[in-house]
Design a protein around this motif. Structure first.
Motif, short mmCIF file in Angstrom:
data_model
loop_
_atom_site.label_atom_id
_atom_site.label_comp_id
_atom_site.label_asym_id
_atom_site.label_seq_id
_atom_site.Cartn_x
_atom_site.Cartn_y
_atom_site.Cartn_z
N PHE A 123 32.34 52.20 35.07
CA PHE A 123 32.09 53.14 36.15
C PHE A 123 32.98 54.37 36.10
N GLY A 124 33.97 54.39 35.22
CA GLY A 124 34.80 55.57 35.02
C GLY A 124 34.23 56.49 33.95
N ASP A 125 33.86 55.90 32.80
CA ASP A 125 33.29 56.68 31.71
C ASP A 125 31.78 56.82 31.81
N ASP A 126 31.18 56.08 32.72
CA ASP A 126 29.75 56.21 33.06
C ASP A 126 28.80 56.16 31.88
N TRP A 127 28.87 55.07 31.11
CA TRP A 127 27.91 54.86 30.05
C TRP A 127 26.62 54.38 30.68
N ILE A 128 25.54 55.12 30.49
CA ILE A 128 24.26 54.74 31.08
C ILE A 128 23.22 54.65 29.96
N PHE A 129 22.51 53.54 29.96
CA PHE A 129 21.45 53.27 28.99
C PHE A 129 20.15 53.01 29.74
N HIS A 163 34.84 46.19 30.94
CA HIS A 163 34.68 46.92 32.20
C HIS A 163 33.54 46.32 33.01
N MET A 164 33.48 46.72 34.26
CA MET A 164 32.41 46.28 35.14
C MET A 164 31.10 46.94 34.71
N TYR A 165 30.00 46.34 35.14
CA TYR A 165 28.68 46.87 34.80
C TYR A 165 27.71 46.59 35.93
N SER A 166 26.58 47.27 35.86
CA SER A 166 25.53 47.09 36.85
C SER A 166 24.20 47.47 36.22
N PHE A 167 23.14 47.04 36.82
CA PHE A 167 21.79 47.49 36.47
C PHE A 167 21.20 48.09 37.74
N PHE A 168 20.38 49.10 37.56
CA PHE A 168 19.69 49.67 38.72
C PHE A 168 18.33 50.20 38.29
N ILE A 169 17.47 50.36 39.28
CA ILE A 169 16.13 50.90 39.07
C ILE A 169 16.07 52.22 39.82
N SER A 170 15.56 53.26 39.15
CA SER A 170 15.49 54.59 39.74
C SER A 170 14.48 55.42 38.95
N ARG A 171 14.13 56.57 39.48
CA ARG A 171 13.25 57.49 38.74
C ARG A 171 13.98 58.10 37.55
N LYS A 172 15.29 58.40 37.73
CA LYS A 172 16.10 58.93 36.64
C LYS A 172 17.53 58.42 36.81
N GLU A 173 18.32 58.57 35.75
CA GLU A 173 19.67 57.98 35.77
C GLU A 173 20.58 58.55 36.83
N THR A 174 20.33 59.78 37.25
CA THR A 174 21.17 60.41 38.27
C THR A 174 20.53 60.34 39.65
N GLY A 175 19.47 59.58 39.77
CA GLY A 175 18.75 59.50 41.04
C GLY A 175 19.60 58.94 42.16
N SER A 176 19.43 59.50 43.35
CA SER A 176 20.20 59.03 44.51
C SER A 176 19.55 57.81 45.16
N GLU A 177 18.30 57.58 44.88
CA GLU A 177 17.59 56.43 45.46
C GLU A 177 17.55 55.29 44.46
N ARG A 178 18.70 54.73 44.20
CA ARG A 178 18.82 53.63 43.24
C ARG A 178 18.58 52.29 43.93
N ILE A 179 17.86 51.43 43.25
CA ILE A 179 17.71 50.05 43.70
C ILE A 179 18.68 49.23 42.85
#
Length: 144
Positions: free
Chosen positions: A95-101, A48-64
């Protein structure tokens, strides 16, 4: 140099139990390489596709997001740390099953590679690995 990252499962469609590991990696690895290392450590199919992002928390709306402007997936891992104050690094797979680490740099000092050891190396692991496709039976699919 070898650095140690802490990888912790934060969320996922079938995330029922906690799982985390300490992963020793070469500091010159890219985020693409880290994606492969996490896939191997957790035992997922790399499908599946993947991404990395920086945020205060995993559900944060202000993702870098790593879109090549400020941050790139090709950047050396070592160049990402320290992160901006109050921010965390997250790896998002499927992005469908939303595995976040959550990915954190350990306080262990960087060191030389151990002779004969293949990197990346899972130095320790706690909890139970999640099942990527809980209840999925590939043999039943063949019967259709």
């Amino acid at each position: 140099m070898i650095i140690t990252l802490s990888i912790q499962l934060v969320a996922g469609m079938y995330a029922e139990e906690a799982w985390a590991c300490e992963l020793e990696i070469e500091d010159t690895m890219s985020l693409h390489d880290l994606h492969d290392a996490i896939q191997q450590a957790v035992g997922f199919d790399n499908d599946h596709m993947y991404s990395f992002f920086i945020s205060r928390k995993e559900t944060g709306s202000e993702r870098i997001h790593f879109d090549g402007e400020e941050y790139s997936l090709d950047a050396d891992i070592a160049s990402l740390f320290p992160l901006p104050k109050g921010k965390k690094l997250f790896y998002w797979f499927d992005f469908g099953d939303d595995w976040i680490f959550q990915v954190s740099k350990s306080r262990k000092k960087p060191g030389a590679a151990q002779p004969g050891r293949q990197y990346p190396w899972v130095a320790s692991e706690t909890g139970s690995k999640p099942e990527q496709y809980k209840g999925y039976d590939p043999e039943a699919e063949d019967e259709w």
